[in-house]
Design an enzyme around this catalytic site. Structure first.
Site, PDB file in Angstrom:
ATOM      1  CE  LYS A  83      -5.605  -3.454   0.331  1.00 53.75           C
ATOM      2  NZ  LYS A  83      -6.095  -1.788   0.146  1.00 53.75           N
TER       3      LYS A  83
ATOM      4  CG  ASP B  23       7.534   5.558 -11.329  1.00 53.58           C
ATOM      5  OD1 ASP B  23       8.255   4.722 -11.958  1.00 53.58           O
ATOM      6  OD2 ASP B  23       6.430   5.681 -11.038  1.00 53.58           O
TER       7      ASP B  23
ATOM      8  CB  SER C 291      -1.315  -0.236   1.024  1.00 52.71           C
ATOM      9  OG  SER C 291      -2.146   0.675   0.842  1.00 52.71           O
TER      10      SER C 291
END
Length: 704
Positions: A505, A491, A480
């Site tokens: 998740k 990224d 999460s």
């Protein structure tokens, strides 16, 4: 298109007329349990709740699915898995009866008609009653009368097996299962008398609990067959379970600090709450199965076959009191029922116990000293009460990490490792703000709702708290909010993500009160700034570590009907492209080191051994053959451990024992190393990788 009343009535009669007698075996208190089927009827409140659930899912669930014959078929299959996951209760004839309704559930649910779902569950109860009566009769003849010398074997996983042809085939299967149960206990070191006593009590308790089945149990099971077709995190909770949501899902934070779930007849640990008694013990791990609970020094109560809420009631208790758990470690091979007993003191988990903390690792590489700062983040927390009342000194993950970064930089560290292993998530706000400490101002996560609208979340505060070399270490239990942070770091090219692919998740749930109970359902999905989902696949590290959890069903991808990984258009963000070209060289250096590292060599070999054990389809019901199989496994395990010890210069073992590191839950992937047993090899290797990065960056700077 709905069923006519006449057809429905005749079909229900066919479903219910089994001719199964009531139980005749006595319970542990000498009273014969009676399965009262007449009282198990749907109520008006349940009917209305089912209609409300259908409407909420159709209109608001992220996964827009039409309630039609195709969905009806999936509800049918899901319900069958709920009722008989190992295909050991129903016969092929039962299934033929049920198949008449495969494409009728959509019509029945739209009409609020619960009769067929209740009838199917009623037959399951009758079959379960038959099985317990049969088992108790067999046990009454004596465990010592069972023959373990033949050539019979038993299928380990019956999830996709053929349904038993008839009741005779069912009884043959039940006999095999009882023999297997006895064999497992024999190999775990129990004598015949102890096995006889344990199983008699176990089946008597199961009989008693079966007779306590309520209409609410059937309704919850049936309506969840619909809910979980949408996705595994969508769930109906009965009024009782809704009221005790914290208790059922995490034992609240005053208890042992473990998230539990039902796994066939067992209670399985899903994850450990950071800084809770279970996590601090270093003796419990995800996927361990709890089979017994005792209060203080009291008698151990066998809880195999118990309902989850009943097990939870036993485990919970007053703060400061003690509880003992008997568990089957996740590291055991499938046939090994050897248990360990773990004593815990119940306590409330305080915010300060879960707070981020720091340490420094010192290295000497080719005559040069390096200091790597480590910040362990157990969860993404915030003291909401203090925050809402305007307390300027409220605690939060971001505030604590900012302070620790400042302290570490004053100690002249050469790089930072952020340890998110076993971090199950928490506050989305904190995940966003923590990202801002390392990337400055910019988007950190995207949230897409069921309508396709995308919300961009970012940290509005400009500036960074730390701009030096960074590594984020994750494992399968990082979930999460942890995945949001790790994905953003990757990224942006801000640092290395190292370890195992994360849990996966990437969905958001909401709880909606109903007239009767509550519905938790998925209404949105997380995406990284690159447009990639964190759902299902998780965050794939730049450099991967081996993990014993590779052989355990943990993670979103192991859940039935998990929403898929996908992508959406990226948002504008500025990525650092200097790190990516260095990753292949970092991988080569890591792999060269790992090939010489006894811990990594051991873990890879152990993974291969576990996989070989789990790939077996059948287990012999011959005691001599089963013992030979277990000895072969233990010999191979001992050889692996001694190879590791020899490489480390440690004393070799002559046999595996309770003090052996193989029995230590901290050796499971991401498990913290016990300070008395030396450093965490995975954390140390992450430090080495950061040092490699520093050297390569210096080489690039020198060349340019």
């Amino acid at each position: 298109m709905t069923l006519s009343n006449t057809l429905r009535k005749s079909c229900l009669i066919a479903l219910l007329c089994l001719g199964v007698g009531t139980a005749v075996a006595e319970g542990t208190d000498g009273v014969t349990p009676v399965l009262d089927l007449e009282s198990l009827q749907p109520t008006r409140e349940q009917m209305i709740a089912s209609l409300n659930t259908v409407e909420l899912l159709r209109r608001h669930h992220y996964n827009r699915i039409r309630l039609d014959d195709a969905l009806s078929s999936e509800v049918f299959d899901t319900y069958m898995r709920h009722l008989d996951p190992q295909r050991s209760l129903f016969t092929a004839a039962d299934i033929r009866d049920f198949e008449a309704y495969r494409h009728k559930f959509d019509d029945l649910l739209l009409a609020g008609d619960l009769s067929v779902g209740f009838a199917m569950h009623t037959r399951q109860l009758q079959r379960a009653d038959q099985r317990i009566v049969y088992a108790r009769r067999l046990l009454k003849e004596g465990v010592d009368k069972l023959d373990f010398t033949g050539d019979q074997s038993i299928l380990i996983d019956r999830e996709e097996a053929e349904w038993p042809a008839d009741e005779q085939a069912l009884q043959a299967l039940w006999r095999q299962q009882i023999k297997d149960e006895v064999l497992r206990l024999k190999l775990a070191g129990r004598d015949t008398d102890a096995i006889q006593d344990l199983l008699e009590k176990r089946y008597a308790n199961q009989h008693k609990r079966l007779s306590q089945t309520r209409s609410e149990d059937i309704f919850q099971n049936y309506i969840n067959a619909l809910a979980q077709v949408y996705d595994p995190h969508t769930q109906y909770m009965s009024p009782e379970n809704a009221e005790n949501f914290d208790i059922n899902m995490s034992l609240s934070l005053e208890g042992i600090g473990a998230v539990l779930q039902s796994d066939n007849d067992y209670t399985k640990i899903v994850r450990l709450v950071p800084a809770g008694p279970a996590e601090k013990s270093k003796q419990l791990a995800p996927a361990d199965r709890i089979i017994g609970v005792a209060q203080g020094k009291g008698e151990m109560v066998d809880v195999v076959g118990w309902r989850l809420d009943e097990v939870v009631k036993l485990i919970r208790g007053p703060k400061g009191s003690s509880v003992r758990l008997e568990v089957i470690p996740a590291s055991n091979p499938p046939s090994d029922m050897t248990t360990r007993e773990v004593a815990l003191v119940r306590e409330a988990v305080k915010l300060e116990d879960q707070a981020a903390k720091s340490s420094v690792l010192e290295f000497n590489e080719q005559g040069k000293e390096y200091r790597i700062g480590v910040i362990e983040v157990p969860g993404f927390y915030i003291d909401f009460k203090a925050y809402r009342r305007g307390d300027p000194d409220y605690r939060s993950t971001t505030r604590d990490v900012r302070r620790l970064l400042s302290e570490l930089q004053e100690e002249n560290i050469d790089g930072i490792v952020l340890d998110l292993r076993n971090n199950g998530g928490g506050s989305l706000q904190e995940a966003t703000e923590l990202t801002g400490l390392f990337i400055g101002k910019g988007p950190s996560v995207l949230v897409r709702d069921a309508r396709g609208d995308v919300q961009v979340l970012d940290d509005p505060n400009a500036g960074v708290a730390y701009s030096g070399p960074l590594a984020v270490i994750v494992n399968k239990l990082s979930a999460s909010a942890s995945e949001i942070f790790a994905g953003a770091v990757q990224d942006y090219g801000r640092g290395l993500v190292i370890g195992e692919a994360t849990f996966g998740k990437g969905t958001v749930q909401s709880i909606q009160p109903l007239n009767h109970g509550e519905l938790k359902f998925t209404l949105a999905k997380f995406y990284r700034v690159s447009g990639k989902s964190t759902q299902n696949r998780g965050v794939v590290p730049d450099i991967t570590y081996p993990s014993l959890l590779e052989t355990v069903d943990i993670g979103e991808s192991s859940l039935p009907r998990a929403l898929p990984w996908d992508t959406i258009p990226a948002v504008p963000y500025r990525a650092d492209t200097m790190l990516s070209p260095l990753i292949p060289q970092l991988i080569d250096r890591h792999q060269a080191r790992a090939a010489r590292d006894p811990e990594f060599v051991y873990t890879l070999a152990r993974i291969d051994l576990n996989k070989a054990m789990q790939e077996r389809e059948y287990l012999p019901l011959n005691e001599e053959k089963r013992r030979a199989e277990q000895k072969e496994f233990e010999d191979r395990l001992l050889a692996l451990e001694n190879a590791r010890r020899k490489a480390l210069g440690e004393e070799l073992l002559t046999e595996l024992d309770k003090d052996d590191p193989l029995e230590d839950a901290s050796l499971l992937p991401g498990g913290e190393a016990d300070e008395d047993k030396g450093e965490d090899p995975f954390l140390a290797e992450t430090g080495h990788i950061l040092i490699d990065l520093l050297e390569l960056q210096r080489q690039v700077a020198s060349a340019s």
